[in-house]
Design a protein around this motif. Structure first.
Motif, short mmCIF file in Angstrom:
data_model
loop_
_atom_site.label_atom_id
_atom_site.label_comp_id
_atom_site.label_asym_id
_atom_site.label_seq_id
_atom_site.Cartn_x
_atom_site.Cartn_y
_atom_site.Cartn_z
N GLU A 37 0.85 -1.20 0.00
CA GLU A 37 0.00 0.00 0.00
C GLU A 37 0.88 1.25 0.00
O GLU A 37 2.03 1.22 0.47
N PRO A 38 0.38 2.37 -0.49
CA PRO A 38 1.14 3.62 -0.39
C PRO A 38 1.29 4.02 1.08
O PRO A 38 0.33 3.93 1.85
N PRO A 39 2.48 4.46 1.49
CA PRO A 39 2.71 4.73 2.91
C PRO A 39 2.13 6.04 3.43
O PRO A 39 1.98 6.21 4.64
N THR A 40 1.82 6.96 2.53
CA THR A 40 1.42 8.31 2.96
C THR A 40 0.25 8.30 3.95
O THR A 40 0.33 8.97 4.99
N PRO A 41 -0.87 7.61 3.71
CA PRO A 41 -1.98 7.69 4.67
C PRO A 41 -1.61 7.14 6.05
O PRO A 41 -2.09 7.67 7.07
N PHE A 42 -0.77 6.12 6.11
CA PHE A 42 -0.37 5.56 7.39
C PHE A 42 0.49 6.55 8.17
O PHE A 42 0.34 6.72 9.38
N VAL A 43 1.42 7.21 7.46
CA VAL A 43 2.27 8.20 8.09
C VAL A 43 1.46 9.41 8.55
O VAL A 43 1.67 9.95 9.65
N ILE A 44 0.50 9.84 7.72
CA ILE A 44 -0.34 10.97 8.08
C ILE A 44 -1.15 10.66 9.33
O ILE A 44 -1.29 11.51 10.23
N CYS A 45 -1.68 9.46 9.44
CA CYS A 45 -2.47 9.10 10.63
C CYS A 45 -1.61 9.11 11.89
O CYS A 45 -2.08 9.48 12.97
N ILE A 46 -0.35 8.71 11.75
CA ILE A 46 0.56 8.77 12.91
C ILE A 46 0.80 10.22 13.32
O ILE A 46 0.72 10.56 14.52
N ALA A 47 1.10 11.08 12.36
CA ALA A 47 1.35 12.49 12.69
C ALA A 47 0.11 13.16 13.26
O ALA A 47 0.19 13.94 14.21
N MET A 48 -1.06 12.84 12.68
CA MET A 48 -2.31 13.39 13.21
C MET A 48 -2.56 12.91 14.64
O MET A 48 -2.97 13.69 15.51
N GLY A 49 -2.32 11.64 14.91
CA GLY A 49 -2.50 11.13 16.26
C GLY A 49 -1.56 11.78 17.24
O GLY A 49 -1.90 11.96 18.42
N ALA A 50 -0.36 12.17 16.77
CA ALA A 50 0.62 12.79 17.65
C ALA A 50 0.24 14.22 18.03
O ALA A 50 0.62 14.69 19.11
N VAL A 51 -0.50 14.91 17.17
CA VAL A 51 -0.81 16.33 17.45
C VAL A 51 -2.27 16.58 17.80
O VAL A 51 -2.60 17.64 18.32
N ALA A 52 -3.16 15.65 17.51
CA ALA A 52 -4.60 15.92 17.68
C ALA A 52 -5.26 14.92 18.62
O ALA A 52 -6.40 14.53 18.41
N SER A 53 -4.56 14.51 19.67
CA SER A 53 -5.17 13.65 20.69
C SER A 53 -5.23 14.44 22.00
O SER A 53 -4.23 15.04 22.40
N PHE A 54 -6.35 14.43 22.63
CA PHE A 54 -6.58 15.30 23.79
C PHE A 54 -7.01 14.49 25.01
O PHE A 54 -8.00 14.81 25.66
#
Length: 608
Positions: free
Chosen positions: A533-550
């Motif tokens: 699979e293309p890696p971009t969506p998996f990497v984006i979800c990791i970065a989003m989880g790192a900055v948008a979890s409260f």
């Protein structure tokens, strides 16, 4: 498992333990990890030091300087005040206005700066409109964090994710590549806080009485200079121009009060205006054409001695001093004390806990606890600190505003974003050029620019990048990905994306968003390769989880800023943040699948 993998896991475990324990600063821990990777031969010196010249580190440093330029020229203050006015007096309207506006600001500057800027504005709004401060501060802080998901430069996590994608041979992310996801998250977060604001407790926040050392308003006097552009301008024009920056309390002409000022009354040369102003405004008066601090003009313009002696005396500065209990100054007016000749300083401002001042500042009778703003040379204050009439001397915490350069600073910021977004310049060069332009055009002083760069973040980013490189180089990332791949072979793409987000969301509660992204991204890259699979969506979800979890107040530094002012508890953040994080995780995974894996946009199927 190979020897280098074992060495790497030991270094990683020790690094994580030091990060979590906080016994050492995060930047120092990152440097120790980098040295350990080099000394054990896992990375060569060039690889270990590559983080200092990396795109994320350069962009983060440049954005700090650009943000300082916007703050120094007063742009952020104006935006914040406009947001406060638009918010009105109702709780729901305030949330509806503040959250999108705060998110938009955080998209192009550092979210901590935005949170710090909005904090006093909302505290004052809550007091004036009799609203619960706790109902306003948490939505604002959440919006500042969500705003970092709108552009590539707004959070180190996305810069690092982009850098790691490029290092793996993938195409990099565009400047607005994550904007569709970020826009959905901002709208979702705003709707959630509007509908679920009952989850936030109603608390008034800390009272202003315990903010003695960071006061918002002092009394000071301004005089209309000779040849001032304000001569002939109306009183109403003056008040409209300065708005909330200067609150006019009284107007004196030839020492006589003008109790009934008409809006169309013109100002004249020598008129004195008693105003309430913030420390920043007092420090910035000398840059306002045609206006001066009255006390400095009246008492402070003494003939200067030779240049050598002036240099020894030091530069003029502002210091605040508290009138001590039973001080010899209590019960005497400022004029009768004659501060200039007895102490070598001039009183240019005053703060008093209770009551309003209406007469000339020099005629004010001092009381114990009064806070005086003193103007003088550096060497004088060293001696003055020993004077028994003052309880203490403190630095006058203020930043000078260069508002005349505000259009120029805004143009530089827009040009930097446009150059990076269009690809005319690489992002690091575009923002570095913008930072240099801010300094050259004097939108921000070079000393202030260096002060605003958070060296800890820069060094930490430079230090954690080698951890990701080592994880990939030793094969540890592929090993973890192989284990995960065997268990997740029959999982849908949406489930895998949710797992990536959840892993980052949990880890970022004990680590920084940058460290979380660097540690998990190599695993995502290896797993995507194994699954084809293309890696971009998996990497984006990791970065989003790192900055948008409260989930907790320690997950984001912005939450720590509002913790005491809003009188929040750990449970408050968990109660509000857990459902919101779950919604954000689902929205992020859904959007990432649609944008990069060809999944459906509308929720009519859950398959991969």
């Amino acid at each position: 498992m190979e020897t280098q993998q074992l060495l790497f896991l030991v270094i990683l475990a020790v690094t994580l333990a030091l990060f979590v324990s906080e016994k050492l600063r995060v930047d120092l821990v990152a440097m120790l990890a980098m040295l350990a990777l080099t000394l054990t031969g896992i990375l060569n010196p060039r690889e270990a030091l590559s983080g200092f010249s990396s795109e994320p580190a350069i962009i983060v440093a440049a954005v700090f300087v650009l943000s300082a330029g916007l703050a120094t020229t007063g742009i952020t203050d104006r935006i914040g005040q406009a947001i406060g006015r638009a918010a009105g007096g109702s709780e729901w309207r305030t949330i509806a206005v503040v959250m999108p506006a705060t998110a938009a600001l955080a998209a192009f500057s550092h979210h901590l700066m935005v949170t710090a800027m909005m904090l006093p504005i909302l505290m004052r709004l809550a007091r004036e409109q009799k609203l619960a401060a706790s109902r306003l501060l948490m939505p604002m802080s959440l919006a500042a964090s969500l705003g970092t998901t709108l552009t590539l430069i707004s959070a180190p996590a996305f810069l690092l994710a982009n850098d790691l994608l490029k290092r793996s041979g993938q195409d990099g992310l565009g400047f607005f590549a994550i904007t569709p996801i970020g826009a959905v998250l901002v709208l979702l977060g705003t709707a959630y806080m509007l509908l679920g604001r009952w989850l936030v407790p109603k608390r008034s926040g800390e009272s202003s009485s315990d903010s003695y050392m960071r006061l918002e308003r002092y009394y000071t006097e301004l005089v209309v200079d000779e040849d001032s552009p304000w001569i002939g301008q109306t009183y109403e024009a003056f008040r409209t121009h300065f708005g909330e920056r200067l609150q006019v309390v009284n107007w004196l002409r030839h020492g006589v009060r003008r109790p009934r000022q008409r809006a169309d009354s013109p100002l004249q040369r020598g008129d004195v205006l008693l105003v309430r102003a913030s420390p920043d405004e007092i420090a910035s008066i000398k840059d306002e054409p045609g206006l001066s601090l009255h006390a400095v003009v009246k008492y402070g313009e003494q003939p200067r001695e030779d240049a050598r002696k002036t240099e020894l005396l030091g530069e003029e500065q502002l210091v605040q001093a508290v009138v001590a209990p039973h001080s010899e100054f209590v019960g005497r007016s400022v004029a009768s004390i004659d501060f200039l000749h007895t102490l070598g300083v001039v009183v240019v401002g005053l703060w008093r806990k209770e009551g309003w001042l209406h007469g000339e500042l020099s005629e004010v009778v001092l009381e114990e606890g009064d806070l005086l703003v003193l103007w003088g040379r550096q060497n004088i204050f060293g001696k003055l600190a020993q004077h028994h009439g003052f309880l203490m001397l403190m630095p006058f915490e203020a930043h000078q505003r260069s508002r005349r350069r505000a259009p120029l600073a805004l143009a530089i910021m827009v040009a930097s974003v446009a150059a990076a977004a269009t690809g005319w310049l690489t992002p690091q060069i575009a923002f570095l050029a913008g930072a240099v332009a801010m300094i050259i055009t004097r939108c921000v002083g070079v000393e202030r620019a260096y002060e605003e760069i958070d060296v800890r973040i820069y060094v930490m980013i430079a230090g954690v990048i080698p951890l990701g490189m080592a994880m990939e180089k030793t094969g540890t990332a592929a090993w973890f990905a192989d284990i995960l791949g065997r268990h997740a072979a029959h999982w849908s793409a949406l489930t895998l994306l949710l797992v990536m987000f959840a892993s980052a969301a949990l880890l970022t509660q004990i680590l920084s968003d940058a460290a979380t992204t660097v540690l998990l991204t190599p695993i995502a890259l290896a797993m995507a390769q194994a699954l084809g699979e293309p890696p971009t969506p998996f990497v984006i979800c990791i970065a989003m989880g790192a900055v948008a979890s409260f989930l907790t107040p320690i997950g984001h530094h912005g939450n720590l800023l509002i913790l005491n002012p809003g009188q929040y508890t750990f449970g408050d953040f968990l109660r509000v943040g857990a459902p919101l994080t779950a919604l954000i995780a689902l929205a992020t995974a859904w959007m990432a699948r649609w944008m990069w894996l060809g999944g459906p946009l509308l929720p009519f199927g859950w398959g991969g």
